[in-house]
Design a protein around this motif. Structure first.
Motif, PDB file in Angstrom:
ATOM      1  N   GLU A  92       0.811  -1.223   0.000  1.00  0.00           N
ATOM      2  CA  GLU A  92       0.000   0.000   0.000  1.00  0.00           C
ATOM      3  C   GLU A  92       0.845   1.274   0.000  1.00  0.00           C
ATOM      4  OE1 GLU A  92       0.958  -1.100   4.108  1.00  0.00           O
ATOM      5  OE2 GLU A  92      -0.010  -2.248   2.537  1.00  0.00           O
ATOM      6  N   LEU A  93       2.102   1.209   0.424  1.00  0.00           N
ATOM      7  CA  LEU A  93       2.949   2.395   0.383  1.00  0.00           C
ATOM      8  C   LEU A  93       3.156   2.881  -1.049  1.00  0.00           C
ATOM      9  CD1 LEU A  93       5.816   1.699   2.979  1.00  0.00           C
ATOM     10  CD2 LEU A  93       3.896   3.291   3.189  1.00  0.00           C
ATOM     11  N   LEU A  94       3.110   1.962  -1.994  1.00  0.00           N
ATOM     12  CA  LEU A  94       3.330   2.319  -3.392  1.00  0.00           C
ATOM     13  C   LEU A  94       2.085   2.866  -4.081  1.00  0.00           C
ATOM     14  CD1 LEU A  94       5.573  -0.687  -4.412  1.00  0.00           C
ATOM     15  CD2 LEU A  94       6.282   1.697  -4.185  1.00  0.00           C
ATOM     16  N   ASP A  95       0.916   2.712  -3.469  1.00  0.00           N
ATOM     17  CA  ASP A  95      -0.329   3.146  -4.097  1.00  0.00           C
ATOM     18  C   ASP A  95      -0.299   4.614  -4.520  1.00  0.00           C
ATOM     19  OD1 ASP A  95      -1.404   0.628  -3.861  1.00  0.00           O
ATOM     20  OD2 ASP A  95      -2.609   1.097  -2.084  1.00  0.00           O
ATOM     21  N   GLU A  96       0.205   5.480  -3.655  1.00  0.00           N
ATOM     22  CA  GLU A  96       0.201   6.918  -3.973  1.00  0.00           C
ATOM     23  C   GLU A  96       1.089   7.228  -5.173  1.00  0.00           C
ATOM     24  OE1 GLU A  96       0.997  11.303  -2.033  1.00  0.00           O
ATOM     25  OE2 GLU A  96       0.903   9.573  -0.708  1.00  0.00           O
ATOM     26  N   ILE A  97       2.306   6.703  -5.180  1.00  0.00           N
ATOM     27  CA  ILE A  97       3.211   6.993  -6.295  1.00  0.00           C
ATOM     28  C   ILE A  97       2.667   6.381  -7.578  1.00  0.00           C
ATOM     29  CG2 ILE A  97       4.813   5.047  -5.978  1.00  0.00           C
ATOM     30  CD1 ILE A  97       5.879   8.588  -6.924  1.00  0.00           C
ATOM     31  N   PHE A  98       2.088   5.195  -7.500  1.00  0.00           N
ATOM     32  CA  PHE A  98       1.521   4.562  -8.685  1.00  0.00           C
ATOM     33  C   PHE A  98       0.326   5.358  -9.203  1.00  0.00           C
ATOM     34  CE2 PHE A  98       3.099  -0.017  -7.636  1.00  0.00           C
ATOM     35  CZ  PHE A  98       4.387   0.351  -7.966  1.00  0.00           C
ATOM     36  N   GLY A  99      -0.391   6.031  -8.300  1.00  0.00           N
ATOM     37  CA  GLY A  99      -1.506   6.884  -8.713  1.00  0.00           C
ATOM     38  C   GLY A  99      -1.047   8.101  -9.499  1.00  0.00           C
ATOM     39  N   HIS A 100       0.190   8.514  -9.272  1.00  0.00           N
ATOM     40  CA  HIS A 100       0.749   9.682  -9.967  1.00  0.00           C
ATOM     41  C   HIS A 100       1.624   9.285 -11.147  1.00  0.00           C
ATOM     42  CE1 HIS A 100      -0.628  12.522  -6.974  1.00  0.00           C
ATOM     43  NE2 HIS A 100      -0.152  11.746  -6.027  1.00  0.00           N
ATOM     44  N   SER A 101       2.146   8.071 -11.130  1.00  0.00           N
ATOM     45  CA  SER A 101       3.096   7.671 -12.162  1.00  0.00           C
ATOM     46  C   SER A 101       2.929   6.208 -12.546  1.00  0.00           C
ATOM     47  CB  SER A 101       4.536   7.913 -11.677  1.00  0.00           C
ATOM     48  OG  SER A 101       5.457   7.430 -12.632  1.00  0.00           O
ATOM     49  N   ASP A 102       2.242   5.996 -13.657  1.00  0.00           N
ATOM     50  CA  ASP A 102       2.114   4.635 -14.166  1.00  0.00           C
ATOM     51  C   ASP A 102       3.483   4.117 -14.611  1.00  0.00           C
ATOM     52  OD1 ASP A 102       0.381   2.408 -14.773  1.00  0.00           O
ATOM     53  OD2 ASP A 102       0.811   2.827 -16.884  1.00  0.00           O
ATOM     54  N   GLU A 103       4.373   5.038 -15.001  1.00  0.00           N
ATOM     55  CA  GLU A 103       5.728   4.642 -15.403  1.00  0.00           C
ATOM     56  C   GLU A 103       6.482   3.986 -14.246  1.00  0.00           C
ATOM     57  OE1 GLU A 103       7.991   7.690 -17.407  1.00  0.00           O
ATOM     58  OE2 GLU A 103       6.227   8.296 -18.544  1.00  0.00           O
ATOM     59  N   ALA A 104       6.288   4.499 -13.031  1.00  0.00           N
ATOM     60  CA  ALA A 104       6.948   3.907 -11.867  1.00  0.00           C
ATOM     61  C   ALA A 104       6.490   2.468 -11.679  1.00  0.00           C
ATOM     62  CB  ALA A 104       6.674   4.728 -10.606  1.00  0.00           C
ATOM     63  N   ARG A 105       5.197   2.237 -11.813  1.00  0.00           N
ATOM     64  CA  ARG A 105       4.651   0.875 -11.696  1.00  0.00           C
ATOM     65  C   ARG A 105       5.226  -0.012 -12.798  1.00  0.00           C
ATOM     66  NH1 ARG A 105       0.289  -1.850  -9.607  1.00  0.00           N
ATOM     67  NH2 ARG A 105      -0.784   0.027  -8.905  1.00  0.00           N
ATOM     68  N   GLN A 106       5.236   0.478 -14.016  1.00  0.00           N
ATOM     69  CA  GLN A 106       5.751  -0.309 -15.140  1.00  0.00           C
ATOM     70  C   GLN A 106       7.230  -0.646 -14.942  1.00  0.00           C
ATOM     71  OE1 GLN A 106       4.872   1.860 -18.732  1.00  0.00           O
ATOM     72  NE2 GLN A 106       2.679   1.716 -18.430  1.00  0.00           N
ATOM     73  N   THR A 107       7.999   0.310 -14.435  1.00  0.00           N
ATOM     74  CA  THR A 107       9.419   0.071 -14.191  1.00  0.00           C
ATOM     75  C   THR A 107       9.607  -1.031 -13.164  1.00  0.00           C
ATOM     76  OG1 THR A 107      10.031   2.334 -14.762  1.00  0.00           O
ATOM     77  CG2 THR A 107      11.578   1.125 -13.364  1.00  0.00           C
ATOM     78  N   LEU A 108       8.908  -0.926 -12.037  1.00  0.00           N
ATOM     79  CA  LEU A 108       9.039  -1.942 -10.986  1.00  0.00           C
ATOM     80  C   LEU A 108       8.484  -3.290 -11.426  1.00  0.00           C
ATOM     81  CD1 LEU A 108       8.302   0.072  -7.721  1.00  0.00           C
ATOM     82  CD2 LEU A 108      10.522  -0.680  -8.601  1.00  0.00           C
ATOM     83  N   ASP A 109       7.345  -3.285 -12.137  1.00  0.00           N
ATOM     84  CA  ASP A 109       6.791  -4.534 -12.638  1.00  0.00           C
ATOM     85  C   ASP A 109       7.787  -5.219 -13.582  1.00  0.00           C
ATOM     86  OD1 ASP A 109       4.430  -4.207 -11.201  1.00  0.00           O
ATOM     87  OD2 ASP A 109       3.232  -3.638 -12.950  1.00  0.00           O
ATOM     88  N   GLY A 110       8.451  -4.433 -14.418  1.00  0.00           N
ATOM     89  CA  GLY A 110       9.444  -4.979 -15.340  1.00  0.00           C
ATOM     90  C   GLY A 110      10.636  -5.585 -14.614  1.00  0.00           C
ATOM     91  N   ILE A 111      11.090  -4.885 -13.593  1.00  0.00           N
ATOM     92  CA  ILE A 111      12.204  -5.408 -12.793  1.00  0.00           C
ATOM     93  C   ILE A 111      11.770  -6.684 -12.087  1.00  0.00           C
ATOM     94  CG2 ILE A 111      13.653  -4.978 -10.757  1.00  0.00           C
ATOM     95  CD1 ILE A 111      13.628  -1.983 -11.619  1.00  0.00           C
ATOM     96  N   ARG A 112      10.588  -6.648 -11.502  1.00  0.00           N
ATOM     97  CA  ARG A 112      10.068  -7.808 -10.763  1.00  0.00           C
ATOM     98  C   ARG A 112       9.943  -9.030 -11.681  1.00  0.00           C
ATOM     99  NH1 ARG A 112       8.903  -8.887  -5.289  1.00  0.00           N
ATOM    100  NH2 ARG A 112       7.279 -10.441  -5.205  1.00  0.00           N
ATOM    101  N   ALA A 113       9.472  -8.813 -12.905  1.00  0.00           N
ATOM    102  CA  ALA A 113       9.308  -9.909 -13.857  1.00  0.00           C
ATOM    103  C   ALA A 113      10.652 -10.558 -14.205  1.00  0.00           C
ATOM    104  CB  ALA A 113       8.616  -9.412 -15.111  1.00  0.00           C
ATOM    105  N   GLY A 114      11.720  -9.764 -14.125  1.00  0.00           N
ATOM    106  CA  GLY A 114      13.036 -10.282 -14.462  1.00  0.00           C
ATOM    107  C   GLY A 114      13.766 -10.948 -13.318  1.00  0.00           C
ATOM    108  N   LEU A 115      13.182 -10.960 -12.139  1.00  0.00           N
ATOM    109  CA  LEU A 115      13.838 -11.567 -10.974  1.00  0.00           C
ATOM    110  C   LEU A 115      13.673 -13.072 -10.937  1.00  0.00           C
ATOM    111  CD1 LEU A 115      12.923  -8.986  -8.197  1.00  0.00           C
ATOM    112  CD2 LEU A 115      15.024  -9.155  -9.501  1.00  0.00           C
TER     113      LEU A 115
END
Length: 115
Positions: A92-115
């Motif tokens: 839930e800490l990420l909810d606010e930043i993700f609400g302002h920046s879909d790019e931030a979510r996409q970046t982290l999702d991409g990194i997570r997918a590569g782990l």
């Protein structure tokens, strides 16, 4: 320039504050400060307070918000490279930043997918 991803997924190395700080461009930093004053009501924003070497640094310059950023504090406490590496991703800490920046979510999702 090396791509630097903040804990929250924002890309520091693409941030106006970071780029202007690294270039020692005081005029650009003043423009960033003016934008912060106008868009976010940060009346005390100055060129100096917007200098930033990225939120991953412990001893470099950071915008004043870093000291109060709950995402940064949590990631530092957990010792993760960024939130994509956290066992509780995406919390839930990420909810606010993700609400302002879909790019931030996409970046982290991409990194997570590569782990």
């Amino acid at each position: 320039m090396e791509r630097i991803v903040a804990y929250c997924g924002l890309v520091c190395s693409e941030c106006e504050s970071y780029v202007a700080t690294q270039a020692n461009d005081l005029e650009a930093l003043e423009r960033v400060a003016q934008h912060a004053r106008e868009a976010f009501g940060m009346e005390d924003a100055t060129a100096e307070s917007t200098m930033c070497d990225g939120c991953l640094t412990d001893d470099g310059r950071q915008i004043s918000y870093c000291a109060q950023c709950k995402i940064r504090a949590c990631a530092v406490e957990r010792g993760v490279v960024n939130c994509a590496h956290c066992e509780d991703y995406a919390c839930e800490l990420l909810d606010e930043i993700f609400g302002h920046s879909d790019e931030a979510r996409q970046t982290l999702d991409g990194i997570r997918a590569g782990l």
